[in-house]
Design an enzyme around this catalytic site. Structure first.
Site, PDB file in Angstrom:
ATOM      1  CG  ASP A  66     -10.387 -25.853 -40.308  1.00  0.00           C
ATOM      2  OD1 ASP A  66     -10.211 -25.023 -39.400  1.00  0.00           O
ATOM      3  OD2 ASP A  66      -9.552 -26.054 -41.210  1.00  0.00           O
ATOM      4  CE  LYS A 119      -8.922 -22.406 -46.361  1.00  0.00           C
ATOM      5  NZ  LYS A 119      -7.733 -21.978 -45.595  1.00  0.00           N
ATOM      6  CG  ASN A 120      -6.727 -25.914 -44.950  1.00  0.00           C
ATOM      7  OD1 ASN A 120      -6.768 -24.757 -45.377  1.00  0.00           O
ATOM      8  ND2 ASN A 120      -7.262 -26.262 -43.790  1.00  0.00           N
ATOM      9  NE  ARG A 159      -9.096 -16.443 -45.771  1.00  0.00           N
ATOM     10  CZ  ARG A 159      -8.919 -17.069 -44.613  1.00  0.00           C
ATOM     11  NH1 ARG A 159      -9.584 -16.693 -43.559  1.00  0.00           N
ATOM     12  NH2 ARG A 159      -8.052 -18.044 -44.499  1.00  0.00           N
ATOM     13  NE  ARG A 190      -4.182 -19.760 -37.083  1.00  0.00           N
ATOM     14  CZ  ARG A 190      -4.887 -20.157 -38.146  1.00  0.00           C
ATOM     15  NH1 ARG A 190      -5.837 -19.420 -38.612  1.00  0.00           N
ATOM     16  NH2 ARG A 190      -4.629 -21.315 -38.708  1.00  0.00           N
TER      17      ARG A 190
HETATM   18  C1  UD1 Z   1      -4.065 -25.389 -40.459  1.00  0.00           C
HETATM   19  C2  UD1 Z   1      -5.226 -25.083 -41.365  1.00  0.00           C
HETATM   20  C3  UD1 Z   1      -6.404 -24.563 -40.557  1.00  0.00           C
HETATM   21  C4  UD1 Z   1      -6.745 -25.531 -39.426  1.00  0.00           C
HETATM   22  C5  UD1 Z   1      -5.509 -25.847 -38.598  1.00  0.00           C
HETATM   23  C6  UD1 Z   1      -5.754 -26.921 -37.547  1.00  0.00           C
HETATM   24  C7  UD1 Z   1      -4.192 -24.415 -43.450  1.00  0.00           C
HETATM   25  C8  UD1 Z   1      -3.953 -23.328 -44.444  1.00  0.00           C
HETATM   26  N1  UD1 Z   1      -4.834 -24.065 -42.328  1.00  0.00           N
HETATM   27  O1  UD1 Z   1      -3.636 -24.166 -39.879  1.00  0.00           O
HETATM   28  O2  UD1 Z   1      -7.517 -24.441 -41.435  1.00  0.00           O
HETATM   29  O3  UD1 Z   1      -7.726 -24.955 -38.587  1.00  0.00           O
HETATM   30  O4  UD1 Z   1      -4.452 -26.320 -39.466  1.00  0.00           O
HETATM   31  O5  UD1 Z   1      -6.211 -28.074 -38.134  1.00  0.00           O
HETATM   32  O6  UD1 Z   1      -3.844 -25.544 -43.675  1.00  0.00           O
HETATM   33  N2  UD1 Z   1       0.821 -23.581 -33.035  1.00  0.00           N
HETATM   34  C9  UD1 Z   1       1.837 -23.152 -32.232  1.00  0.00           C
HETATM   35  N3  UD1 Z   1       3.018 -22.802 -32.822  1.00  0.00           N
HETATM   36  C10 UD1 Z   1       3.227 -22.858 -34.168  1.00  0.00           C
HETATM   37  C11 UD1 Z   1       2.175 -23.310 -34.989  1.00  0.00           C
HETATM   38  C12 UD1 Z   1       0.973 -23.664 -34.390  1.00  0.00           C
HETATM   39  O7  UD1 Z   1       1.699 -23.084 -31.016  1.00  0.00           O
HETATM   40  O8  UD1 Z   1       4.324 -22.530 -34.638  1.00  0.00           O
HETATM   41  C13 UD1 Z   1      -0.467 -23.971 -32.433  1.00  0.00           C
HETATM   42  C14 UD1 Z   1      -1.638 -23.145 -32.947  1.00  0.00           C
HETATM   43  O9  UD1 Z   1      -1.765 -21.931 -32.241  1.00  0.00           O
HETATM   44  C15 UD1 Z   1      -2.787 -24.081 -32.713  1.00  0.00           C
HETATM   45  C16 UD1 Z   1      -2.172 -25.457 -32.986  1.00  0.00           C
HETATM   46  O10 UD1 Z   1      -0.765 -25.283 -32.852  1.00  0.00           O
HETATM   47  O11 UD1 Z   1      -3.195 -24.031 -31.360  1.00  0.00           O
HETATM   48  C17 UD1 Z   1      -2.470 -26.045 -34.332  1.00  0.00           C
HETATM   49  O12 UD1 Z   1      -2.201 -25.098 -35.330  1.00  0.00           O
HETATM   50  P1  UD1 Z   1      -1.662 -25.492 -36.761  1.00  0.00           P
HETATM   51  O13 UD1 Z   1      -1.902 -26.952 -37.009  1.00  0.00           O
HETATM   52  O14 UD1 Z   1      -0.287 -24.995 -36.939  1.00  0.00           O
HETATM   53  O15 UD1 Z   1      -2.626 -24.644 -37.701  1.00  0.00           O
HETATM   54  P2  UD1 Z   1      -2.242 -24.108 -39.132  1.00  0.00           P
HETATM   55  O16 UD1 Z   1      -1.297 -25.082 -39.749  1.00  0.00           O
HETATM   56  O17 UD1 Z   1      -1.855 -22.685 -39.075  1.00  0.00           O
END
Ligand code: UD1
Length: 420
Positions: free
Chosen positions: A306, A22-23, A398, A120
Site C-alpha cells: 500500500d 482504514k484497514n 475511500r 483478488r
Molecule cells: C488488505 C488491505 C489492502 C492491502 C492488502 C495487503 C484491507 C481492507 N485491505 O487487503 O489495503 O493492500 O491487505 O497488505 O485491509 N489472496 C489469495 N486468496 C485469498 C485472499 C488473498 O490468494 O483468499 C492473495 C491476494 O490475491 C494477494 C495476497 O493474498 O496476492 C494478499 O492479499 P490479502 O492480504 O488478502 O489482501 P486483503 O486482505 O484483501
C-alpha cells in the site's frame, strides 16, 4: 466526479494529524456484528469506505450513530443476508462473513469488489471457514456459508504469496465463538490484525499470538459490547512522510506510530530523507538530495504494497535508477503510465518497475486508477512544476480523510473541483 487541481513545486512543511486506520476500522466494524450489545468505536476516519461499511451493517439491521469520530453500534437483531450492491462495491466487506457465520450460523453475501489491482480471490477466507466446519457454496456471484456448529481446528492459512490480512481477520472473528481451540498458522502479522484482536479481546474473546504467524483462539459462548480506539493509519502517515521527502519540506506526523512504519521509514531514509523521532513525535524532512531506492513489497513487517505507488512517485525525483518490485498484487503498476504523463521515465519488466529518476516532472492532467495510485499522483503533482489535474479522486476519498485540507495546512496549493 471530483478532481484535484494542484499547483506544484512548493516544499510542504508543518504538522498533520494522522487519522484512524482504514484497514483496521473495517474489520473492527464487522466485528460489532458478533454481539447484540452496544460497541463504541473511537477515532473512526470519515472515509467513503467506512460509509459503505456502515451502510452494510445497517442493511443487516444494526443501529449506528455517529458523534464526530466516535461511532456507537448496536447489532441487536440482524439478518445474515447482505445487500448485494453495497458489498460488491468494497473488498473490505468480505470480513462480515466470519462474524455473521459465527453469530447466526449462516450468511449469504455477494462476492466483493474493491480496487482494480489484480485478481483478488477469497479462496483462503473460504478455506479458513471450511476448516471450522462450515459448508461453503459459491454460486451466481454469491457466497453462502452455513454451519450449525463451528469447531476449533489447526488451520494453515498461508497462500501463494504469503498470509492474507482480511482472511486472517475473518477466520479469527469466526473462531471467537467456535467450540474448542483454533490455531491459525501463517496468520497475517499486520498491526491491523493486532488492533482487531485487541477489540475482540475487549469484547471477551480469548486470543493470543496476534501480530505473530501463529494465532490461538479459545472459543467462548458469547461476546459482549466494548469500547475501542482505532490505531493510527500507517499508510496515511507513510504517504505524508513521502510528501515531505518528495517536496523537500518538513512534516511532523502527529499521532503516527513509528513502530508500525519500520520498513517505510527505512526506505525514506535510504532515499535521503531525514527522520526524527522525539517524545512520541515523528518528523520527516526532505533534504533536497534524493537517492535511488530498491524496494520489494512483502507482508508485514516488510515493505507494504500500500506504499509502493507513493514511493514510486518519490523515486521519480531521485537521480539514478530505482527498482520497485511488487510481490503482493500482480497488476499494481497502473500509476506508472500516469506518472509518465508528468515526465517520469519508468519501464515495467514483469513484477518490477525500473524508474530512471531525476528528470524534472511537469504538471499534466492524470487519471487516478485506485486508492494508493491516486496518492502517488498527488505526491508527483505536488513535486512537479506547473499544474496537475488529478481526475477521479473518489478513489482517494475511500482511504484518505480530507486529504486536500491536510495538504493545504502544509502549504500546498491544491483545490477540489467538484465534478458534474
Ligand atoms: C488488505 C488491505 C489492502 C492491502 C492488502 C495487503 C484491507 C481492507 N485491505 O487487503 O489495503 O493492500 O491487505 O497488505 O485491509 N489472496 C489469495 N486468496 C485469498 C485472499 C488473498 O490468494 O483468499 C492473495 C491476494 O490475491 C494477494 C495476497 O493474498 O496476492 C494478499 O492479499 P490479502 O492480504 O488478502 O489482501 P486483503 O486482505 O484483501
Amino acid at each position: 466526479m471530483d478532481s484535484f487541481l494542484i499547483e506544484g513545486g512548493l516544499p510542504l512543511s508543518g504538522e498533520v494529524t494522522i487519522s484512524g486506520s482504514k484497514n483496521a476500522v473495517l474489520p473492527i466494524l464487522a466485528a460489532t456484528l458478533l454481539t447484540s450489545e452496544t460497541c463504541i468505536i473511537r477515532r473512526v476516519p470519515d472515509l467513503s469506505d467506512v460509509g459503505f461499511m456502515l451502510k452494510i451493517l445497517q442493511s443487516l439491521g444494526a443501529e449506528v450513530t455517529r458523534d464526530g469520530d466516535t461511532l456507537t453500534i448496536r447489532a441487536a437483531n440482524i439478518s445474515g443476508r447482505g445487500d448485494y450492491e453495497l458489498i460488491r462495491k468494497m473488498r473490505g466487506s468480505i470480513c462480515i462473513l466470519g462474524p455473521l457465520l459465527a453469530r447466526l450460523k449462516e450468511a449469504v453475501v455477494s462476492l466483493p469488489g474493491g480496487c482494480v489491482i489484480g485478481t483478488r480471490p477469497i479462496d483462503l477466507h473460504l478455506k479458513g471457514l471450511r476448516g471450522l466446519g462450515a459448508q461453503v457454496e459459491v454460486e451466481a456471484g454469491y457466497v453462502r456459508v452455513h454451519a450449525p456448529r463451528l469447531e476449533g481446528q489447526m488451520i494453515f492459512l498461508g497462500g501463494r504469496v504469503g498470509p492474507t490480512v482480511l482472511g486472517t481477520a475473518n477466520l479469527m472473528m469466526a473462531a471467537t465463538l467456535a467450540s474448542g481451540i483454533t490455531v491459525i498458522e501463517s496468520a497475517a502479522c499486520e498491526p491491523e490484525v493486532v488492533d482487531l484482536a485487541d477489540f475482540l479481546i475487549a469484547m471477551g474473546a480469548k486470543i493470543t499470538g496476534a501480530g505473530s504467524p501463529t494465532i490461538t483462539i479459545h472459543g467462548v459462548k458469547a461476546l459482549h459490547g466494548a469500547d475501542h480506539e482505532v490505531i493510527a493509519d500507517r499508510i496515511e502517515a507513510g504517504t505524508f512522510a513521502a510528501v515531505a521527502a518528495a517536496t523537500g519540506g518538513e512534516v511532523t506526523l502527529r499521532g503516527a506510530r513509528p513502530d508500525h512504519l519500520g520498513a517505510v521509514l527505512d526506505k525514506l531514509q535510504e532515499a535521503g530523507a531525514e527522520i526524527r523521532r522525539a517524545a512520541g513525535v515523528l518528523t520527516v524532512r526532505g533534504t533536497g538530495s534524493l537517492k535511488p531506492i530498491d524496494i520489494t513489497t512483502m507482508p508485514y513487517s516488510g515493505f507494504p504494497t500500500d506504499m509502493q505507488a507513493q514511493l514510486m512517485a518519490l523515486a521519480c525525483q531521485a537521480p539514478g535508477t530505482s527498482i520497485i518490485t511488487e510481490r503482493i498484487f500482480e497488476s499494481r503498476f497502473m500509476h506508472a503510465s500516469e506518472l509518465m504523463r508528468l515526465g517520469a521515465d519508468i519501464a515495467i519488466e514483469g513484477p518490477s518497475a525500473i524508474v530512471k529518476g531525476g528528470r524534472p516532472l511537469s504538471g499534466a492532467p492524470v487519471m487516478a486508477s485506485d486508492l494508493r495510485a491516486s496518492a502517488a499522483l498527488v505526491i508527483a503533482g505536488l513535486a512537479a512544476k506547473g499544474s496537475t489535474q488529478v481526475h477521479r479522486v473518489y478513489h482517494l476519498d475511500r482511504g484518505y480523510e480530507r486529504m486536500e485540507l491536510k495538504l493545504q495546512k502544509l502549504g500546498a496549493r491544491i483545490q477540489r473541483t467538484p465534478g458534474e
